[in-house]
Design an enzyme around this catalytic site. Structure first.
Site, short mmCIF file in Angstrom:
data_model
loop_
_atom_site.label_atom_id
_atom_site.label_comp_id
_atom_site.label_asym_id
_atom_site.label_seq_id
_atom_site.Cartn_x
_atom_site.Cartn_y
_atom_site.Cartn_z
CE LYS A 55 11.82 -2.43 -5.09
NZ LYS A 55 12.37 -3.73 -5.45
CD GLU A 62 18.26 -12.52 -7.10
OE1 GLU A 62 17.58 -12.86 -6.12
OE2 GLU A 62 18.07 -11.46 -7.73
CD GLU A 95 10.31 -11.11 -7.54
OE1 GLU A 95 11.49 -11.49 -7.75
OE2 GLU A 95 10.03 -10.15 -6.84
CG HIS A 130 22.77 -35.84 -1.70
ND1 HIS A 130 23.28 -36.99 -1.14
CD2 HIS A 130 23.83 -35.03 -1.94
CE1 HIS A 130 24.59 -36.87 -1.01
NE2 HIS A 130 24.95 -35.69 -1.50
CB CYS A 164 -0.96 0.08 1.17
SG CYS A 164 -2.10 -1.29 1.28
CD1 TRP A 205 0.23 -6.56 -2.97
CD2 TRP A 205 -0.10 -7.05 -0.82
NE1 TRP A 205 0.60 -7.88 -2.77
CE2 TRP A 205 0.40 -8.20 -1.46
CE3 TRP A 205 -0.38 -7.12 0.54
CZ2 TRP A 205 0.63 -9.40 -0.78
CZ3 TRP A 205 -0.15 -8.32 1.21
CH2 TRP A 205 0.34 -9.45 0.54
NE ARG A 223 4.65 1.83 0.23
CZ ARG A 223 5.63 1.62 1.09
NH1 ARG A 223 6.87 1.93 0.75
NH2 ARG A 223 5.39 1.15 2.28
CE LYS A 238 14.77 -11.21 -8.54
NZ LYS A 238 15.40 -10.38 -7.51
CG ASN A 283 1.04 0.33 4.45
OD1 ASN A 283 0.76 -0.80 4.04
ND2 ASN A 283 2.27 0.72 4.68
N GLY A 284 -1.11 -1.48 6.31
CA GLY A 284 -0.82 -2.34 7.45
C GLY A 284 -1.99 -3.26 7.76
C1 F6R Z 1 12.65 -10.39 -5.04
C2 F6R Z 1 12.42 -9.34 -4.06
C3 F6R Z 1 12.07 -9.74 -2.68
C4 F6R Z 1 12.76 -8.80 -1.67
C5 F6R Z 1 12.24 -9.12 -0.25
C6 F6R Z 1 12.92 -8.24 0.79
O1 F6R Z 1 13.01 -9.85 -6.27
O2 F6R Z 1 12.50 -8.19 -4.38
O3 F6R Z 1 12.36 -11.07 -2.43
O4 F6R Z 1 14.14 -8.97 -1.76
O5 F6R Z 1 10.86 -8.91 -0.20
O6 F6R Z 1 12.67 -6.88 0.55
P1 F6R Z 1 13.54 -5.77 1.21
O7 F6R Z 1 14.92 -5.87 0.66
O8 F6R Z 1 12.88 -4.48 0.87
O9 F6R Z 1 13.53 -6.04 2.69
#
Ligand code: F6R
Length: 617
Positions: A612, A486, A493, A509, A2, A76, A27, A490, A102-103
């Site tokens: 995000k 990673e 996601e 394994h 949010c 969100w 957000r 990615k 937000n929250g």
């Molecule tokens: C993946 C991604 C998330 C963040 C995670 C932590 O691409 O962006 O996995 O890395 O939500 O977010 P921050 O770094 O803001 O604590």
């Protein structure tokens, strides 16, 4: 999760709110809305499910009457699905009062039951409407004093919240409160702003104030008042935003993610800048902490998602250079298992946003139990650094795309600087060794740039060929293992493809059973120049999966010819020392994920179901 924006001043607020929301849309983007008190003192409100563009079109078709006091929200969903009705703002006091949030209000059910028993009606499924209705009741009970009503309301709420409210009987006033959820103030000339982060108002002012936990703010065109939840005035910290509005704009790129991947060299360079003196690491923010670094007997890295993978890479450097035992833990698991902590434990949190609730709670938990805390963060004025004993900012600039890319390489860079610093302070590294590592690190930006220049087209092409792929595996060893994780994260996601990362040694394994003819597998190959023989072991792993029909795409050092007979595709990275390879090997994986999502016609910046900044647990 949010995005929140508030405005009071001389200008019509609708456009200011909408452009603030556009910068906060990362957000959350499942619905959006605004509320404005117009010049006749009427409260206008519009909200729509879907991305901000839908609200914009709606307002263009049928504008609400504009005015100079307003609040806006991009959502969100937590309580109640993403519908018009559940979108914010929520109204109360017969439509005269609007609230955005937000929250999560954890005691919303009990409060709602109380209000329903008093005859109040609800039109949405959200916890936010409970706060709005409660505020409406308190407003009447407190003689139409909005700030007093706000204090009475927030003192009844449990959980995490940023709340903003306005009332048509108080044009020129927006009130806000925060507990465990972000809110910053933007100071203008004859106008003031509120936002979930500075992006909400950076195009109007770079002068900001950071509000602390459990504080209330009231903004008017001429001033800002901050109090605690009891109404006592508190001092707040001013800061200047170090980047301007253009840094958070696409600037001709097809997506924020494309722009941010292109900024990976700069993110590393800017994180190093100002922290090297005479070939040695000198981090001004850590002045005075040498005794702490000498005294610690353990480092615990806590983070989530991509930031946790950066932590896993950092572990290798911290242990090798600083000779301190390091554990890396997911923040959301950490505090639910009675961890062993002491004043000699240094808890290093990593967070791009600085607002991730799981990480924030873990930092608080560690502090309460006597550990020392250091935050690696990309966002000025964010909560996690403010809750920590020490801060090392990554200077990646604003990251807008939901998938973290440039922040990841900046986080690894900051961890490496920290490892070199602690290693030197503890006498584990000589000046000559340290200077050699510093030189390697300083060479990284140009090497990343070389990958972008030479491999981007080939990697993107490969992604397009693989647009119909249903599953991709990633293998790595040593520092290549977190890079495999990673690469897989990615891909899932942003392209919604099943992807998994494994330690290559773990293959036999169990995971090797997944290999069937045609299964694409990315393998991050260590340098053949390394003495550990890991290169040969990984090449053997490649042969094992190849023998079972896997389609092998290797990420290998320039000149490594040993991989050629077994690879279907080779993505090249420049030569670097073993610990520095992750900063290079991740780049083609970021490009690949972006290319594949683009080939599938997906929105790479705003993938489904995600936001995000994850400010709920
Ligand atoms: C993946 C991604 C998330 C963040 C995670 C932590 O691409 O962006 O996995 O890395 O939500 O977010 P921050 O770094 O803001 O604590």
């Amino acid at each position: 999760m949010c995005g929140i924006v508030g405005y009071v001043g001389p200008r019509p607020s609708t456009d200011i709110l909408l452009s603030g929301l556009a910068r906060l849309e990362y957000r959350g983007y499942d619905s959006a809305g605004i509320a404005v008190i117009d010049d006749a003192g009427e409260l206008g409100m519009r909200k729509r499910a879907g991305k901000l563009g839908i609200l914009r079109e709606d307002l263009a078709r049928a504008p609400i009457s504009d005015g100079t006091t307003g609040i806006g929200h991009t959502r969100w969903a937590t309580h109640g699905g993403p519908t018009d009705g559940n979108a914010h703002p929520h109204l109360a006091d017969e439509g005269k009062l609007a609230v955005i949030h937000n929250g999560i209000i954890e005691n919303f059910a009990a409060l709602k039951a109380e209000l329903v028993s008093e005859g109040y009606d609800f039109v949405s499924e959200t916890d936010t409407e409970v706060a709005a209705v409660l505020l409406g009741r308190e407003y009447r009970a407190n003689g139409a004093d909005l700030e007093a009503a706000f204090r009475a309301t927030v003192s009844r709420l449990d959980g995490a919240f940023t709340l903003l409210a306005l009332h048509r009987e108080h044009p020129g006033l927006v009130v806000g409160a925060r507990r465990n959820s972000p809110l910053v103030i933007g100071l203008g000339e004859g106008e003031n702003f509120l936002g979930s982060d500075v992006a909400a108002f950076v195009e109007h002012t770079r002068s900001a104030l950071a509000i602390g936990q459990d504080q209330i703010v009231a903004i008017t065109p001429g001033g800002v008042r901050v109090t605690d939840f009891d109404g006592d005035p508190v001092e707040v910290e001013p800061f200047e935003v170090t980047w301007d509005a253009t840094a958070a704009e696409k600037g001709g790129w097809s997506s924020f993610m494309a722009k941010e991947v292109s900024e990976e060299p700069e993110a590393v360079a800017n994180t190093i800048r100002g922290r090297i003196s005479d070939g040695a690491v000198a981090i001004p923010e850590l002045d005075g902490l040498d005794d702490l670094f000498r005294d610690i007997d353990r480092i615990l890295v806590i983070a989530c998602g991509t930031a946790a993978y950066a932590g896993q890479v950092g572990k290798y450097a911290l242990e090798q250079w600083a000779r301190v035992p390091v554990d890396v833990e997911l923040a959301h698991e950490f505090r639910y298992r009675d961890p062993v902590l002491s004043p000699r434990t240094l808890v290093v949190s990593i967070s791009q946003s600085g607002e991730t609730m799981d990480t924030l709670m873990a930092v608080k938990y560690a502090s309460e139990r006597g550990a020392r805390t250091l935050s690696i963060c990309n966002t000025q004025g964010a909560t996690i650094p403010r809750e920590s004993d020490a801060i090392v900012y990554t200077h990646a600039g604003p990251e807008v795309a939901v998938a973290s890319t440039k922040a990841f390489v900046a986080q690894i860079t900051a961890l490496y600087l920290l490892a070199l610093h602690i290693g030197s302070v503890r006498g584990e590294l000589t000046a000559v060794e340290s200077a050699q590592h510093v030189r390697e690190l300083e060479a990284i930006p140009a090497k990343i740039q070389r990958i972008l220049d030479r491999e981007q087209e080939h990697t993107t092409q490969l992604a397009h060929w693989m647009a119909d792929t249903r599953s991709v595996l990633f293998l790595g060893r040593h520092v290549g293992f977190p890079i495999a994780l990673e690469g897989a994260l990615k891909l899932k996601e942003i392209s919604y493809i099943h992807a998994e990362g494994f330690a290559a040694g773990e293959l036999k394994h169990g995971p090797i059973a997944l290999i069937e003819p045609g299964q694409p597998v990315f393998v991050i190959v260590p340098s053949p120049r390394e003495s550990s023989q890991l290169h040969d072991k990984v090449v053997s792993n490649i042969q094992e999966i190849r023998a079972r029909g896997a389609r092998v795409i290797v990420v290998a050092e320039e000149g490594d010819a040993a991989v050629l007979p077994f690879a279907d595709e080779v993505l090249r990275i420049p030569l670097a020392g073993p610990l520095f390879e992750p900063l290079l090997a991740v780049v083609p994986l970021h490009i690949f994920a972006m290319g594949l999502a683009t080939a599938k016609g997906l929105d790479v910046d705003q993938p489904r179901n995600l936001a995000k900044s994850v400010t709920v647990e």
